[in-house]
Design a protein around this motif. Structure first.
Motif, mmCIF file in Angstrom:
data_model
loop_
_atom_site.group_PDB
_atom_site.id
_atom_site.type_symbol
_atom_site.label_atom_id
_atom_site.label_comp_id
_atom_site.label_asym_id
_atom_site.label_seq_id
_atom_site.Cartn_x
_atom_site.Cartn_y
_atom_site.Cartn_z
ATOM 1 N N THR A 484 0.823 -1.220 0.000
ATOM 2 C CA THR A 484 0.000 0.000 0.000
ATOM 3 C C THR A 484 0.854 1.267 0.000
ATOM 4 O OG1 THR A 484 -1.653 -1.287 1.153
ATOM 5 C CG2 THR A 484 -1.961 1.065 1.133
ATOM 6 N N PRO A 485 1.887 1.363 0.873
ATOM 7 C CA PRO A 485 2.699 2.579 0.828
ATOM 8 C C PRO A 485 3.325 2.808 -0.561
ATOM 9 C CG PRO A 485 3.281 1.293 2.749
ATOM 10 C CD PRO A 485 2.297 0.485 1.983
ATOM 11 N N ASP A 488 0.651 4.070 -2.893
ATOM 12 C CA ASP A 488 0.346 5.483 -2.617
ATOM 13 C C ASP A 488 1.420 6.379 -3.212
ATOM 14 O OD1 ASP A 488 -1.871 4.755 -1.301
ATOM 15 O OD2 ASP A 488 -1.015 4.872 0.719
ATOM 16 N N ARG A 489 2.658 5.955 -2.999
ATOM 17 C CA ARG A 489 3.765 6.811 -3.437
ATOM 18 C C ARG A 489 3.755 6.961 -4.958
ATOM 19 N NH1 ARG A 489 9.778 5.739 -1.059
ATOM 20 N NH2 ARG A 489 10.928 7.191 -2.365
ATOM 21 N N GLU A 492 0.886 9.062 -6.144
ATOM 22 C CA GLU A 492 1.112 10.483 -5.844
ATOM 23 C C GLU A 492 2.083 11.072 -6.870
ATOM 24 O OE1 GLU A 492 3.736 13.500 -4.012
ATOM 25 O OE2 GLU A 492 4.268 11.362 -3.972
ATOM 26 N N LYS A 529 -8.513 2.212 -2.584
ATOM 27 C CA LYS A 529 -7.498 2.469 -3.608
ATOM 28 C C LYS A 529 -8.089 2.298 -5.004
ATOM 29 C CE LYS A 529 -4.066 3.072 -0.788
ATOM 30 N NZ LYS A 529 -4.727 4.077 0.039
ATOM 31 N N ILE A 532 -9.442 5.566 -6.236
ATOM 32 C CA ILE A 532 -8.415 6.552 -6.592
ATOM 33 C C ILE A 532 -7.827 6.207 -7.963
ATOM 34 C CG2 ILE A 532 -6.181 7.504 -5.899
ATOM 35 C CD1 ILE A 532 -6.891 6.622 -3.025
ATOM 36 N N HIS A 1384 -3.918 0.894 7.858
ATOM 37 C CA HIS A 1384 -4.376 1.179 6.496
ATOM 38 C C HIS A 1384 -3.492 0.514 5.465
ATOM 39 C CE1 HIS A 1384 -7.589 3.637 7.619
ATOM 40 N NE2 HIS A 1384 -6.854 4.558 8.222
#
Length: 2043
Positions: A484-485, A488-489, A492, A529, A532, A1384
């Motif tokens: 997940t991190p 996200d990265r 982004e 996710k 998004i 999360h």
């Protein structure tokens, strides 16, 4: 064959045989001789030596075949080594003469070869004994070599190898000559000779220093030359030679100083430089290469590059892991430099670059992945990361440089790109294989792995961006917590850098790759996710048109994200489906007209973007169809299909668009085609019916297009050939360890291997082979492959006419082309036709009309005679498929005839091979065609297989024969013998250089063994001949130098072992398996393990022993990496498992180990546990350090345990070095299996005292309990490891240990258990699992262990429990925040799992606490125990309950919330619309499917705990929300069924309770009424216990009582449970609930009666309504009646235990007289419980109702008595009889018997029941078995419990009295005692009408009995007891009698009593019985005297003798009684009798 088994050759037997048999006979004799010589004594051998030598030498001249000559040579050498050696020189001279002979005829050749082999063997065995003869011999051999043909050269090389081996350093004078000869052979045109030369040189380099010093360069160049045009075997042999020599050059210690100056030191750089030269320039020397380079022509041939790659791996492996660790950085930079720009040769075209990159990746994978342990791998990963960082810096400098020299920049970018790709892929692979053990690497900020990889994601080169994305994918799969991190990265960065084309593609690749990783991570990603990503994709697609510089990239990125999102499955996609379908619709024009206008409008660039977008959309939809098939409803299909026709239209227009806009559109259009084809293949043809013909035309055009230049047969055809047929083609098609690099040779020179940049969309697809990168082929190839597949489908669905047209057209297109083009077109056409036939056959279709067959036949026929073997193979398959789909006997026969004719006439190998395989295929698909065909086929194939001029024809013919044998089955028996002798003849004569013929022979033999099958066990002569031939054939193949032939031999032996196990020599088979365990050939290792796996299923112990024996005895043969000698076969297999990467092999190893463990773990316990401990401890070095401190803090003396874990440096080499985490996980699972195995074995495994005692008796015996410390230690090591999977296994092991060992006492410390001393270890193992970064699945498992530990009761001290309890308290605090606040990192369902695991653990602890509290309260009631338990100083049982109490408020709220969630989730799907939109307390609506599973695992215990909590509050508690911390959203059940918007409605407590009650009841009933087969016992029991707890309190009982339907529902459900579940514990629990329901109903009826009486007053008694079932009519309606339901259930239980109760079974209503039976303990319990319920039933009925059910109840109760009244010793009652008497008493004393409305009916029925019991005593004595006491007691119960009119009617009373009389006469003293006791109770009955008749009838006989005893004087205690009981009866009579009769009775009684008192003299000498009697009589007299003083006095007066006696006795008594002697005796007795009364107290 038995005749061949003698020391000397049996010549007369030999001479009688035919040619073939002679060869077999000789071979068999030589085999036997080899074993015999070793076993015979020296003197015997010497005696016969001369004859033997002569016989052996004479065989030399009889032209022996290859296997025979090898054996012959072995035997000769063996004979000389055992016997005398003086004649050996003659033998050597003789051999030399044979070699010198000038005879060159072929018939003489075998003799020459045999002589060469003999020389090699003699020198090898005897070595230096042979002195100086060797120079002549070697000279002679080398001279012979100059004129030798290929077989000769082959044998000479091997012979020289043997000579060098035997002589060692002594052969130095010949080294140079041998070297020269071998050099020429190393580049021989025969591959087998190259292999032999490599082996020879490998032997030579052991001693010849010059090879790895002065001549090193020339050796290397020579090897490079040898690689040119080589095959796989040559590459393996030569790379081994080159790698070994180079490694030797580096590590060798140089010899003495004298020669020092001549030898130069070789550095690592030079060696790598040498290898690099080979890799980059190939075999051409420097001068030639430079010339070529000037011209720019030469390119290194692929086989050289692949060979050098393998040499690199051998070089590093020889130097070893430790060396690699030290020199890794230098090695890495060299390897990467191979693909850098400084060597443009390796990467000049993309094709070259891809292949070179593959080679580099392979070198890194094989060395870093294969040789390094986990710690070294982490270090290597850091080095690789460093390399990436340096390359990136170079690139950054170039990119930021704005000078004019940026052109140079583009070259530099290209320069670094391939290095980066290789580095990134290896980094990904490394982390992937490390799994979660790589966590420290990624946490290490100095390494900065993630930053580096992410920063390369924007590299200008697309292949680097893809490699970086793939690397991120690997990191996410290995460490799910990073998924997940990272996502996200990347998202982004993608959003921020939307305007950079590199970033858009780079980060979209990364996101897609990460989404592809989700399916490998069970914990998933948060559901949000998806939203998004979808939004971002839409945004990219919508903004694509805004900026032309970015439009292509944004379009691609948008569709890529959507396509990758689809792989997450329906749960994620369903929410976004509408938007995806909308985008899909918008991408294509609406109508054909729009398409036309489009064509006229755009330009080249817009078309490029458009095609890119449409291809992307097609790909996204393909991904949707593939991954979300559940969502493909009718409605969705309607939205999905409209754009398809338009997509097909565009396909037809593509060629004209291409013409208009030229070459830039070429690639996009190919990609578009491929995507469309792929989507159509997935959809069913019905969906695009309208476009079939258009598609077919396009496909035909595609397949015959003019611009396709490359014939990529090797990837198109294999899927269309049969797997087995591929074996006869190139070995490259077979699976090998080098498949990854060998693939490029297979594809041919013009074709690139697959690589990620050819199709970025494959980055999210599931990887094909484990962890390797996806390898899509270039678009041109993959479009052909898709077209071929689709052609098959479409062609099968178009009309006949069109099909014919297309096939004709394809046929013409082949005719109209020439040369190479023709081959390509033919390949494509044949592939598509094969695909069509395969599809039709697969869908069971038919091909009927003649016209269609014609073109197909012509096509296939042409291909059968094509020069390409692959094409012939595919054609043979198509030929058979054609026959299969036409399905017409005549047609098939015609096809076979065509092949026959061709084979008879044709002379060329091509036609012969093609048609012979065609025959085999026909048989395969159509079984035995007909017997005459079979004969002709076999005949033709026999002939072909003996055609020694063409090994190819032999190979194909034999392969075809093996297919026929397989398919003919039993029909083949008649051909078995000739076939077998053919196989044997060929095996003994075909040269070993033709390995492929031998492989086909092996397949034939295998097929033959399978066909003969169990017949091979027979003993007839013919069978044993067949069998020995088979075994001989296997032996020949085992000796074959080719590994695949050896693999065949092993699988043949495996078959033989299955069918005729007695005849296979296990020890030689096992030794063969052990030697090949670590073979470099994958297929051989697979065969070995498949065989081992079969062997150990039957004979694990024998196999294991043979392996160890072999390891101990062998000296040089076993060059195993696996160390069998120390760790046994099991340890060797574990080591192999650790190194092996092939999935199938690993599976087989695990299976083999499991079988071995199952059959041997108990017997070899210490061995197995040590093995497991070694594997687990090998990894403990860096895991335990952290845990030790905590253990020492807790308890000083635990230090020693901890130190054992860490101290490993004891100097002894460890048998397992750095096993990988997967191996350790498997080992931890093995530990659990071992414990389970011991459970089924001896009980001493779980009993310390017994184990120690048995160990003393026999020190070899071994028990698990003695290894407890090791088990705990292993569990601890595993549970605290870095690898999450291992932690899970460790915790599971700990759980198993706790459950199995919790109750075992510690003999040295009574009152304690054995596990108590390990509490610190358990605490330390659990603590790390509760840290914040631990993944939820580990925490959930740890919670389970915590609760098991607390519940096990091992720890009694509250403070010790608190340590573990604290962990649970902490997690409770963590989860209280609700589902929102948990981690999360993972999917929401993961937090659901964690929350429920915590709640379940608490529930288990609470249930145990309540249970202990209950037991403690019960034990306090029996006062004896209380003092002990308190005095112990241990925890009071309420302590645990108090611990839990603190959190009960919170817990109860959470429990109720979880149950409410569960209830909502299990609602049927039609209520889906009513479920709360946002989900429940602990799950979100989107993840409900995944969450269900977790609720299923934990609801039952939570339900039980909640029920217990509700009962403990008695449903009268204030609302639990008060004072407890509120949840983030209140989840009390009061929020049930309310929309979250409406304000909180305040409910009355009554409503809250009702809701809770119905919640628990509803969940239970839903579960119990539809028990799934996978429902666990635990769940069912917990559910029933919850119901019991619920009904323990009045309020819920009143709810059930007042709602009759509810009660009936529950009873029906319980009835089902009892019917479907056999377990006694479940049935008992169900019955307990039934009893409670009946009690509830009783209470309800009582309550109604009471209130009615209170309301109506006593005035109108008559009009009272009737309460209870049956109302006024007495009718019970099935389905509406509680009582009826209960009766059904009880009958079910009773009849199942006592079938005799069922009148249907016994055939008579009264029940046949059967023998009474004792039930098992469980059965008795069940019957007793059912009887208790029956006796409660009348109270639930109205008087009329009770009349309806009474007959049934009485029948069942008396029936149980009749069936189970067994006589037991000591006059006891069986437990069921006791229960039935108790029930009878309950029924008889029911108020209904007295109620006026039912009184008369009851009386009648009760009389009948009494009659039934009396009838049990049959006059004819059939019931002798029955227990009289039970029956008498039943009668007594009737007499005492019913109203007098039942038993006082004369006929019954008379019979009852009879029974008593009869019983009094029975001799059995126990029966008499019981009878007296029963009579006593009857005599005392207050109603004289009842008791008097008995008194009248029986007193006289009682008096008689007593007087008789009086006369005899009692002799033992039983008589004493009888007397005492009789006296009691008389005393009772006295008490009952009327005044006037009393005196007579007392007068009778006194003399009897006085006669037993003794005076003081007699008292001294009396026996104990007499003394007891005296005491008893005296005591009674003392009582009677005062009571009836008048009578007493008168009797005394009338009889002075009595008076005197009494006085003397009293006086004597006072003397002795001064102390208190007699009382103790008396109390004992009274105790005895009272205990008996207690047991039978029904009265």
């Amino acid at each position: 064959m038995e005749l061949a088994h003698s020391l000397l050759l049996n010549e007369e037997a030999y001479n009688q045989l035919g040619e073939v048999q002679k060869a077999e006979f000789i071979f068999d004799w030589l085999r036997y001789l080899e074993k015999l010589l070793v076993a015979t004594s020296r003197s015997d051998v010497r005696e016969k030596q001369k004859t033997l030598v002569e016989q052996l030498l004479s065989l030399l001249n009889s032209s022996p075949g290859p296997p025979t000559r090898k054996l012959l040579a072995k035997n000769l050498a063996l004979l000389y080594s055992i016997g005398d050696t003086f004649s050996v020189y003659e033998t050597i001279d003789k051999c030399n003469d044979l070699i010198r002979s000038k005879d060159d005829s072929p018939s003489y050749l075998p003799t020459k070869l045999a002589a060469v082999v003999c020389l090699g063997s003699l020198y090898k065995k005897l070595g230096r004994i042979l002195g100086n003869t060797f120079t002549d011999t070697v000279g002679n051999i080398l001279k012979a070599m100059k004129s030798a043909e290929s077989q000769g050269r082959y044998e000479i090389m091997l012979s020289l190898q043997n000579i060098l081996n035997g002589l060692g350093a002594a052969a130095a004078p010949c080294h140079r000559d041998v070297y020269k000869a071998a050099r020429s052979c190393l580049t021989d045109r025969s591959m087998a000779i190259r292999c032999a030369a490599a082996k020879c040189l490998l032997e030579l380099q052991n001693e010849a220093v010059f090879m790895w010093s002065t001549d090193l360069d020339s050796v290397a160049t020579l090897c490079f030359k040898s690689f040119e045009g080589s095959n796989y075997d040559v590459r393996i042999s030569v790379s081994k030679l080159l790698g070994t020599v180079l490694a030797k050059a580096i590590i060798s210690k140089h010899p003495g100083a004298a020669s020092r100056q001549s030898i130069r030191r070789v550095s690592l750089e030079e060696v790598l430089e040498l290898l690099g030269t080979g890799f980059l320039r190939g075999s051409s020397g420097f001068l030639r290469a430079s010339g070529d380079m000037l011209k720019g022509t030469s390119s290194v041939s692929r086989d050289v590059r692949v060979g050098v790659t393998q040499a690199y791996v051998v070089f590093i492996s020889t130097l070893g892991g430790a060396w690699l660790e030290k020199n890794f950085a230098a090695f890495l930079s060299h390897i990467l430099s191979l693909v850098s720009q400084s060597h443009p040769k390796a990467t000049q075209t993309q094709i070259d670059a891809v292949c070179s990159r593959r080679c580099v990746s392979f070198i890194l994978r094989a060395t870093v992945g294969g040789l390094l342990g986990e710690k070294a791998q982490i270090a290597a990963a850091k080095d690789i990361c460093q390399a990436i960082w340096k390359l990136k810096k170079v690139m950054d400098a170039v990119m930021s440089d704005g000078n004019l020299e940026t052109r140079l920049g583009s070259a530099d970018v290209a320069a670094s790109q391939h290095m980066l790709v290789c580095a990134l892929q290896e980094l990904g692979n490394l982390i992937h294989s490390l799994g979660t053990t790589a966590a420290p690497l990624l946490q290490d900020s100095s390494a900065g792995i993630l930053d580096n990889v992410i920063s390369v994601t924007v590299h200008p080169s697309i292949s680097v961006r893809l490699a970086a994305a793939w690397c991120l994918h690997c990191i996410a799969v290995a460490l799910p917590s990073y998924l997940t991190p990272l996502l996200d990265r990347c998202l982004e960065r993608l959003t921020v850098l939307k305007s950079s084309p590199e970033a858009v593609t780079g980060f979209s690749f990364a996101v897609a790759a990460l989404l592809g990783a989700v399916k490998h991570c069970p914990l998933g990603i948060p559901h949000g996710k998806g939203k998004i990503i979808m939004a971002l994709a839409e945004d990219l697609l919508c903004s694509a048109a805004q900026n032309s510089r970015l439009s292509a990239q944004r379009t691609q990125a948008g569709w890529l994200l959507i396509a990758a999102l689809m792989t997450l499955g329906p749960a994620f996609v369903s929410h976004h489906l509408a938007r995806v379908l909308l985008l899909w619709r918008c991408v294509f024009p609406v109508s054909p007209k729009d398409l036309e206008t489009e064509k006229s409008r755009g330009d080249s660039f817009t078309w490029q973007v458009t095609l890119e977008g449409r291809a992307g959309a097609l790909c996204a939809i393909k991904s949707f169809v593939a991954h979300c098939s559940d969502l493909l409803t009718e409605e969705v299909m309607q939205h999905l299909l409209p754009p398809l026709p338009c997509a097909v239209d565009l396909l037809t227009q593509l060629s004209s668009i291409l013409k208009t806009y030229g070459s830039p559109l070429k690639t996009p259009s190919v990609v578009y085609r491929q995507r469309l084809y792929e989507l159509l293949i997935l959809l069913s043809p019905e969906t695009y019916e309208g476009n079939l013909s258009a598609i077919l035309r396009e496909l035909a055009a595609d397949l015959t297009a003019a611009d396709v230049q490359v014939a990529a047969s090797s990837f198109l055809l294999p899927p269309l050939c049969h797997q087995d047929d591929l074996l006869i083609l190139s070995p490259l098609l077979q699976e090998t360890d080098h498949r990854f690099i060998e693939e490029q040779l297979l594809l041919g020179s013009g074709i690139a291997c697959g690589s990620l940049e050819y199709d970025p969309y494959s980055i999210y697809e599931k990887d094909v082979e484990g962890d390797s990168v996806p390898k899509p082929l270039p678009p041109m190839l993959s479009v052909t492959s898709s077209a071929v597949k689709l052609f098959g489908v479409v062609c099968a669905h178009v009309g006949e006419a069109q099909r014919l047209l297309v096939l004709e057209q394809l046929l013409d297109s082949i005719k109209h082309t020439k040369g190479a083009r023709q081959q390509v077109v033919q390949l494509h056409v044949v592939s598509s036709v094969s695909s069509f036939l395969k599809y039709v056959a697969g869908s069971k279709g038919h091909l009927s009309p003649e016209e269609v067959r014609r073109p197909v036949l012509a096509l296939v026929m042409g291909a059968l005679e094509s020069p390409s073997p692959l094409l012939r193979c595919a054609a043979a398959e198509a030929w058979a498929r054609l026959a299969q789909v036409v399905d017409d006997g005549a047609f098939t026969a015609a096809l076979a005839q065509v092949s026959f004719d061709k084979l008879k006439s044709a002379r060329d190998a091509v036609t012969r091979t093609g048609h012979s395989l065609a025959l085999g295929s026909l048989h395969r698909y159509l079984g035995g065609i007909s017997s005459q065909h079979l004969n002709s086929c076999v005949g033709i194939l026999y002939t072909l297989s003996q055609d020694s001029t063409s090994p190819d024809v032999q190979t194909w013919a034999l392969h075809s024969l093996s297919l026929i044998i397989d398919s003919a089955g039993p029909l083949y028996y008649i051909h078995a013998e000739p076939t077998l002798s053919l196989i044997m003849m060929l095996l003994l004569n075909v040269p070993p250089t033709h390995a492929e013929v031998h492989q086909s022979l092996g397949r034939c033999l295998n097929a033959l063994i399978t066909t003969l099958g169990p017949e091979l066990q027979g003993n007839s002569a013919s069978v044993s001949t067949l069998r020995s031939s088979c075994l001989l054939g296997c032996a020949v193949m085992q000796d074959n130098p080719d590994c695949l032939v050896q693999a065949q031999a092993i699988s043949c032996l495996q078959q033989l072992h299955m069918f005729a196990p007695r005849h296979v020599n296990l020890s030689s088979l096992v030794s063969c398996l052990c030697v090949n365990l670590c073979s470099p050939y994958l297929l051989l290792r697979r065969a070995v393990l498949a065989c081992l796996r079969q062997l150990v299923q039957r004979e694990a112990a024998e196999v294991s022993e043979h392996a160890v024996m072999l390891a101990k005895n062998s000296r040089e043969e076993l060059t195993l990496d696996a160390n069998i000698r120390e760790v046994g076969l099991e340890g060797a297999l574990l080591t192999l498992l650790d190194k092996e990467t092939d999935q199938k092999l690993c599976h087989d190893i695990k299976e083999t180990l499991n079988h071995m463990l199952t059959s041997m773990a108990v017997d070899k316990l210490s061995f197995w546990l040590k093995l497991c401990k070694d594997v687990l401890a090998a990894s403990a070095d860096f895991a335990t350090v952290t845990c030790v401190d905590t253990m020492q803090e807790e308890e000083g003396d635990k230090g020693d345990d901890a130190s054992v874990l860490t101290s490993r440096n004891d100097g002894r080499p460890h048998p397992f070095t750095n096993p990988r985490w997967a191996t350790r996980v498997f080992t931890a699972e093995c530990v659990c299996r071992i414990i389970n195995q011991c459970e089924n074995a001896h009980s001493a495994h779980f009993d310390v005292a017994l184990a120690q005692e048995m160990k003393k008796k026999d020190s070899r015996s071994d028990f698990l309990v003695l290894h407890l410390a090791d088990l705990i230690r292993m569990a601890f090591m595993a549970a605290t490891d870095h690898s999450d999977q291992l932690r899970l296994s460790g915790l599971e092991t700990l759980l198993v240990v706790i459950r199995r060992f919790a109750t075992i006492p510690e003999p040295e410390f009574p009152g304690h258990v054995i596990l108590e001393q390990y509490q610190a270890n358990v605490g330390a193992a659990l603590r790390p699992a509760f840290t914040s970064e631990t993944p939820p699945d580990v925490t959930a498992k740890a919670c389970q262990v915590c609760s098991a530990w607390i519940a096990s009761g091992v720890v009694s001290d509250l403070n010790d429990i608190r340590r573990v309890h604290q962990l649970l308290v902490a997690s409770l605090t963590k989860i209280q925040v609700g589902k929102e606040a948990l981690s999360h990192l993972y999917n929401e369902s993961a937090s659901t799992m964690e929350i429920l695991a915590v709640l379940k653990a608490w529930a288990e602890v609470y249930i145990i606490a309540v249970e202990r509290h209950k037991n403690h309260r019960q034990s306090l009631k029996t006062p004896a125990c209380s003092e002990e338990s308190v005095g112990n100083g241990s925890i009071s049982p309420d302590g645990l309950l108090e611990l839990v109490h603190a959190d009960l408020g919170t817990l109860s709220r959470l429990w109720l919330a979880a149950l409410q969630d569960f209830a909502l989730l299990t609602l049927p799907s039609e209520f889906a619309s009513q479920l709360p939109v946002e989900g429940g307390a602990f799950y979100t609506a989107e993840t409900s499917e995944n969450a269900k599973l977790h609720y299923y695992n934990s609801w039952a215990l939570i339900l039980h705990a909640t029920a217990l909590w509700l009962t403990s509050t008695g449903f009268v508690v204030a609302d639990p929300d008060e004072g407890a911390p509120n949840l983030s959203r209140p989840v009390t059940p009061t929020s049930m069924c309310q929309g979250s918007s409406s304000g909180p409605i305040v409910k009355s407590p009554e409503d809250v309770y009702t809701e809770r009650f119905h919640l628990i009841l509803g969940i239970s009933v839903k579960f119990l009424c539809s028990l799934r087969s996978d429902a666990t016992m635990e769940s069912i029991t917990a559910c029933l216990h919850a119901l019991q707890a619920l009904l323990d309190v009045p309020w819920p009982r009143s709810k059930i009582g007042s709602d009759q339907d509810l009660g009936i529902e529950l009873l029906n459900v319980l009835h089902r449970v009892i019917l479907t579940r056999e377990s006694p514990s479940i049935q008992l629990a169900s019955l307990e609930v039934v009893r409670q329901i009946i009690c509830a109903a009783q209470e309800h009826v009582k309550e109604k009666r009471r209130s009615a009486e209170v309301d109506d007053g006593a005035a109108e008694k008559e009009t009272l309504p009737e309460f209870g079932e049956g109302k006024d009519t007495g009718g019970l309606v099935p389905g509406k009646s509680l009582v009826f339901a209960t009766l059904e259930l009880c009958v079910c239980i009773l009849v199942r235990q006592l079938p005799g109760l069922n009148p249907k079974l016994t055939g008579s209503p009264g029940g046949k007289a059967t023998k009474p039976q004792m039930l098992s303990e469980d059965g008795s319990r069940l019957v007793s419980a059912a009887l208790v319920i029956l006796s409660e039933l009348p109270a639930v009925c109205s008087p009329e109702g009770s009349i309806s059910i009474l007959p049934t109840i009485l029948y069942l109760t008396t029936g149980v008595l009749r069936e189970t009244a067994v006589k037991l010793p000591g006059g006891q009652l069986s437990s069921t009889a006791a229960a039935s008497l108790q029930a009878l008493k309950g029924i008889l004393s029911s108020p209904m018997a007295r109620a006026e409305k039912s009184h008369t009916a009851w009386t009648g029925l009760l009389r009948s029941a009494l009659t039934t019991i009396l009838d049990c005593w049959d006059p004819d004595g059939t019931h002798q078995e029955l227990d009289e006491v039970s029956l008498l007691t039943a009668i007594t119960v009737f007499i005492l419990s019913t109203s007098p009119e039942v038993t006082t009617i004369p006929c019954l009373q008379k019979r009852c009295i009879e029974k008593f009389k009869a019983t009094l006469e029975i001799k059995d003293p126990m029966v008499q005692i019981k009878t007296y006791q029963l009579l006593l109770s009857i005599f005392q009955y207050p109603n004289p009408a009842v008791s008097y008749p008995y008194i009248y009838s029986l007193v006289s006989s009682i008096m008689q009995k007593l007087q008789e005893i009086d006369r005899r004087k009692p002799e033992d205690t039983t008589e004493l007891q009888i007397f005492q009981e009789g006296i009691k009866v008389l005393e009772a009579l006295v008490a009952v009698a009327e005044e006037q009769h009393r005196s007579q009775l007392v007068a009778c009684l006194l003399p009897i009593l006085i006669s037993f008192v003794l005076d003081e003299n007699a008292l001294g000498s009396a026996t104990s019985v007499m003394r007891n009697l005296h005491d008893f009589a005296l005591q009674n007299l003392m009582q009677i005297g005062p009571q009836y003083s008048s009578v007493f006095k008168s009797v005394m007066a009338s009889s002075p003798a009595l008076k005197a006696r009494l006085e003397a006795a009293i006086k004597g008594n006072q003397e002795t009684v001064k102390v208190k002697t007699p009382t103790s005796k008396h109390t004992k007795n009274s105790g005895k009798s009272s205990s008996i009364q207690l047991k039978t107290n029904f009265l």
